[in-house]
Each structure stands twice: as C-alpha cells, then as structure tokens.
Write a protein that holds these residues in place. Structure first.
Motif, PDB file in Angstrom:
ATOM      1  N   ALA A 301     -66.785  47.427 -81.944  1.00 24.50           N
ATOM      2  CA  ALA A 301     -65.407  47.217 -81.501  1.00 24.50           C
ATOM      3  C   ALA A 301     -65.334  46.251 -80.323  1.00 24.50           C
ATOM      4  CB  ALA A 301     -64.765  48.539 -81.112  1.00 24.50           C
ATOM      5  N   ASP A 302     -64.262  45.462 -80.303  1.00 24.53           N
ATOM      6  CA  ASP A 302     -63.976  44.586 -79.166  1.00 24.53           C
ATOM      7  C   ASP A 302     -63.015  45.247 -78.185  1.00 24.53           C
ATOM      8  OD1 ASP A 302     -65.310  42.025 -80.099  1.00 24.53           O
ATOM      9  OD2 ASP A 302     -63.973  42.424 -81.790  1.00 24.53           O
ATOM     10  N   TYR A 303     -62.210  46.211 -78.693  1.00 22.87           N
ATOM     11  CA  TYR A 303     -61.247  46.934 -77.867  1.00 22.87           C
ATOM     12  C   TYR A 303     -61.390  48.432 -78.111  1.00 22.87           C
ATOM     13  CZ  TYR A 303     -58.803  42.442 -77.267  1.00 22.87           C
ATOM     14  OH  TYR A 303     -58.474  41.149 -76.959  1.00 22.87           O
ATOM     15  N   PHE A 304     -61.185  49.214 -77.039  1.00 21.39           N
ATOM     16  CA  PHE A 304     -61.272  50.667 -77.106  1.00 21.39           C
ATOM     17  C   PHE A 304     -59.952  51.261 -76.617  1.00 21.39           C
ATOM     18  CE2 PHE A 304     -65.402  48.846 -76.646  1.00 21.39           C
ATOM     19  CZ  PHE A 304     -66.267  49.627 -77.411  1.00 21.39           C
ATOM     20  N   THR A 305     -59.157  51.811 -77.542  1.00 22.63           N
ATOM     21  CA  THR A 305     -57.915  52.473 -77.156  1.00 22.63           C
ATOM     22  C   THR A 305     -58.296  53.847 -76.615  1.00 22.63           C
ATOM     23  OG1 THR A 305     -56.729  51.283 -78.900  1.00 22.63           O
ATOM     24  CG2 THR A 305     -55.648  53.211 -77.953  1.00 22.63           C
ATOM     25  N   THR A 306     -58.259  53.993 -75.300  1.00 23.81           N
ATOM     26  CA  THR A 306     -58.972  55.061 -74.605  1.00 23.81           C
ATOM     27  C   THR A 306     -58.041  55.996 -73.836  1.00 23.81           C
ATOM     28  OG1 THR A 306     -60.785  53.476 -74.297  1.00 23.81           O
ATOM     29  CG2 THR A 306     -60.870  55.519 -73.007  1.00 23.81           C
TER      30      THR A 306
END
Length: 528
Positions: A301-306
């Motif tokens: 992943a390039d982005y982590f919705t955290t």
C-alpha cells in the motif's frame, strides 16, 4: 507452419479412426486412449505421466475409452492445456464430443450453480437487462483476463499484476467496485453501463463474478484494500485529499489499505486502540506512533487509512508511506501471501495535517459507517463462493463412483446437497433483499437502518459457508484436502472460509450487533 494435426484441431475437425484400430495400440511404446471421443497418443507421454506409467496400461485404459476413468481422477481443464491438446491424433469414427465448456460469459447449466435470476425460466424483481448484460461481460472478462493471473498468484504468493489492476482501472471496473456515487459521473464504465444505471446490484454482480475464480487470497489482493480503505476518503475527505488520492487509486497507479485492527484492538476498537497521533503545536502535522495488524494489502500500500487516538478523542488519518516512519512486514496466514497481509509499524511518522479524514475527535462515525459496505461486500463474496462449491459437489457426485454407482445415487449424499443448496438459496435471497434496501437509501441512512440487517446476514452467511466447507471435504474425501487436482477448489474454500467469519467483525460480535441495533427501536408499548 502448424502441423496438419494442429490445423485440424483449430478447425474443430479431427481425423476419423475406428475404435477397433484404437484397440490395437495398447502396448508400451504404442499407446492410445480415448477421452470424450478424442484419441490421445500417449506412447511418449506415458513415461512422464504424473500418476505413474503403469496405470496407463490397465486393460480398461490402454486402447480403450477411458473417459469415465479420466473424469474420476482429473478435472476437465487438464484436457484444455496445450501440452495435452498436442497429443490428440484423431476422433473415434461416428462419435462426437459430449463435454464442451460453455462459451465465455455464459451461465452454467449445472442445477443450482447460478442464483435463480441467472437461470432460464426464472424471474426477478431486482435485475434488469443491463444487469444481465453486465454479468455476461464481467464473467467473460474474468475468465479471459483474471482467472489465469489469480491461479498464478495463488501459487507463487506474489501480489496481483499491476498491469491487470491498471487495465481494470481503464475499463472502469475499479471505480464500479466502490459502489454507486458521484465518483461515477462522467466516467466511462465497463460493459457500456451508464453511471445512472449503476446500482448496488451492479456492484454485487462484479463482486460475485470475481469470487468464481476460487482464489480467496487473490480476491483480497485484487484491490481489497481499495474497497475498504478508499470510502472514508470519498465520503469524509477534504477536496484536497480527494484530488490527491482517489483517481490515482482507481487507476491502479497508487494503492491504499484500511488500517484499523491492532493486536490489542479487534472488535473492541474504542477500548483497545493504542495507535496515537500527537498534533504539533503549530497544527501543521501529527506525529504517529503505534502498530496495526492483519492489514490487507498493507505490504504494497501507498496509503494507510488509519484509526488513531488523539488528544481530542478518535480520528482517522490517511497516512502516506512516503511520509517516513512507516514500515510493513508480511504476515503469513491461511491463504496465500498474495493478499499482502501486513503488520504495520508507525514510528514517529510525521503526517501533514491535511491527511486528516473528517474532523479530529470525530473519527468513530467515519470508522463505523465504513463497516456496512465492507460487510455487505463480504456477504456477496461468501454467499457466491458457497454456491460455487455446491456446483463443484454436484459435478463430483455425478462423476465419482463407489460400489459401481455414482455417489449421487446415495440418499445420504443427496440429503447433504439438499441442505447446503437450501442454505445458499436462502442466503442469496436475503442478500438480494438487503441490496434492494440499499438502493433506496443513501450512505448515511444505510448506516442507521441496515447495520443490524447486514451484521446478521454476514454472521449467518459465514455459518452457511462453514457447513458447505465441512460437508464438501467429507464428500470429496482426501481430494478435498489436496491443493491440486479434483478437490483443489474445495481445499481452498475449506482452508480460507474462516476469513469472512473473522474479518470485518466476528460472527458472535455481529450477531450481537444485529440484536442490539433492533433493541434501539423496540416499542415500549408491546408486551406479551
């Protein structure tokens, strides 16, 4: 130049040879057999036969029609491989092939292999002509472009080919997997579907056609992180955040995942969450420390919705890997590593404040509203996967013989099939009803009124998959525990069905949620 033999195969014609002539070729170094009227010269292949050379010289096989024996041991797809097609030298005179796969996109003719809306002579109040067109085109696309990649990645454990994801992006499929919404407006969609035609039934069709590949790990690998990680950005993100993330993810140029679960925070998100984001004094960024576990697509992943804790309460940050301080490690699970399941570490990750999703302190609604769509997608998947296994059982019980008869002749087998198919039919009917309700509600109304229904459906449908997995292995015996051959799809299902029972909320938690949701509206004036 292709050989005359290859030219005949391409034209669909074969040299006609009498059965009596075939029978003469039954010796070592001179071995022919017949499968479904086609004559195979195994003279040189016999020594390479994976099952041993000796079995091919059995008096019921060498020089004989071995169709029944073959289909008691091998899947039909074996005959379709180029290396075996080259062994065909002719066809038994006066006979025709009986076992011909349906054309790409065509529904199966096996009883109960398809939901009723896809079967001839049945009707549905939900599905229209454009739904049926989408189904045909999506099945054809999966069979021709996705299936081979899925099986290869399941075997080698590598992530899906980026080229495939990008091709799906260009075709509009990635955007369609996010469900109906403004993001479809002005977009060219797969199969010529118009944005105003696209509804949750269209999304269900896409999801269920992908499931038919029988590749559970790959199913999550193929943008599973996008399906659950991108909606918070689409529904709560700022315009700046949407502009940076949405289109590159839908195009397959960037990848995103949802990072909620922790070693100490599964269903108990509120009480167990430990990942902490400290806002800088000037408000320009957050410093994030903590870990996340079992994160689908996390390794690439390039982005982590955290989900994080802050001084204001709970929040959601979309953390770019590029901000630094983000590390991922592969977690090996029951399915293949193709899904990219990860342990994620945030070590003083400096995240610009613009990556805040929604408002600080208001992260819980962002997290909870996202669960309904995720769980509904999982219902679509597990219900269709269970049906696919039932279709495998229908075929196997007709092919497999015991005590001289197909095992479908045994009442105990028919009773098992009746139970499993009944559950699959009921699950699909419930799913279609819930899906129809979704088409009549906006995103936030769904969260208010359908959370309980979807929770109960997911909890029950994974109980259905448990029964299907258990009985299917018993029916196939050792083959149902073998990762190749006749029972490969059953083995995969039995090994991986529990993912849907745990991910997105465990069965017990969701069953309880379904009842608690109902109790909120319990009428005070109703008594026994």
């Amino acid at each position: 130049m292709s050989s005359p033999q290859a030219q005949q195969q391409q034209a669909g014609t074969f040299k006609q040879i009498d059965a009596a002539e075939v029978a003469k070729h039954n010796q070592k170094g001179n071995l022919w057999i017949v499968v479904d009227s086609l004559i195979y010269d195994l003279s040189k292949f016999a020594a390479l036969h994976p099952g041993g050379e000796a079995v091919l010289y059995d008096e019921e096989i060498a020089g004989q029609d071995a169709t029944e024996t073959f289909f008691g041991l091998h899947r039909h797809e074996v005959l379709l491989r180029p290396q075996y097609k080259r062994l065909i030298i002719g066809q038994v005179a006066g006979e025709e092939q009986q076992i011909i796969p349906p054309p790409p996109g065509a529904p199966s003719k096996i009883p109960y292999a398809e939901p009723t809306w896809l079967q001839e002579k049945y009707h549905s109040p939900y599905f229209q002509d454009h739904h049926r067109h989408l189904q045909r085109e999506m099945r054809k696309y999966v069979d021709e472009h996705v299936h081979e990649v899925a099986q290869r990645c399941e075997a080698n454990g590598k992530r899906p080919d980026v080229e495939l994801v990008q091709q799906m992006g260009k075709n509009g499929i990635n955007a369609m997997r996010m469900g109906p919404g403004k993001h479809l407006q002005g977009r060219k969609l797969f199969a010529g579907i118009k944005p105003e035609q696209f509804d949750y039934f269209c999304e269900m069709i896409i999801t269920q056609e992908l499931v038919r590949m029988g590749a559970r790990g790959f199913g999550d690998a193929l943008q599973g992180g996008m399906v659950i990680g991108l909606p918070p950005i689409m529904n709560f993100g700022s315009d700046e955040l949407k502009k940076e993330i949405i289109e590159p993810v839908l195009a397959g140029e960037k990848f995103i995942c949802l990072a909620i679960t922790e070693a100490f925070a599964g269903s108990d998100i509120l009480g167990g969450l430990r990942t902490y984001a400290k806002k800088s004094e000037d408000g320009s960024h957050y410093i994030v420390n903590g870990t996340k576990k079992w994160i689908t697509n996390g390794t690439f992943a390039d982005y982590f919705t955290t989900a994080v804790k802050t001084d204001e309460g709970f929040a959601v940050l979309c953390i770019p890997r590029s901000c630094g301080g983000v590390e991922t490690k592969q977690i090996k699970t029951s399915y293949s590593t193709t899904a990219g399941t990860a342990y994620v570490t945030f070590d003083d990750a400096k995240v610009p404040a613009k990556y805040l999703v929604g408002e600080e302190g208001a992260g819980i609604p962002v997290i909870l509203s996202n669960f309904n769509h995720e769980r509904w997608v999982m219902c679509c998947s597990t219900i269709r996967a269970s049906r696919a296994i039932c279709a495998q059982l229908m075929m196997w019980t007709h092919q497999r013989k015991a005590f001289g008869k197909p095992i479908i002749s045994q009442p105990v087998i028919r009773a098992k099939l009746a139970s499993l198919i009944s559950q699959c039919e009921a699950a699909q009917a419930w799913l279609e009803n819930v899906t129809y309700q979704m088409t009549k509600m906006d995103y936030f109304t769904q969260a208010q009124h359908l959370a309980g229904q979807i929770a109960l459906l997911k909890s029950w449908s994974t109980r259905v998959s448990k029964d299907v997995a258990d009985h299917s292995v018993n029916i196939l015996g050792g083959r149902g525990l073998t990762q190749s051959g006749m029972g490969s799809f059953v083995e995969m299902f039995h090994r991986t069905y529990k993912f849907d029972a745990v991910l997105g909320g465990s069965e017990e938690i969701l069953a309880d949620l379904g009842i608690r949701q109902a109790l909120r509206n319990y009428p005070v004036n109703e008594k026994l």
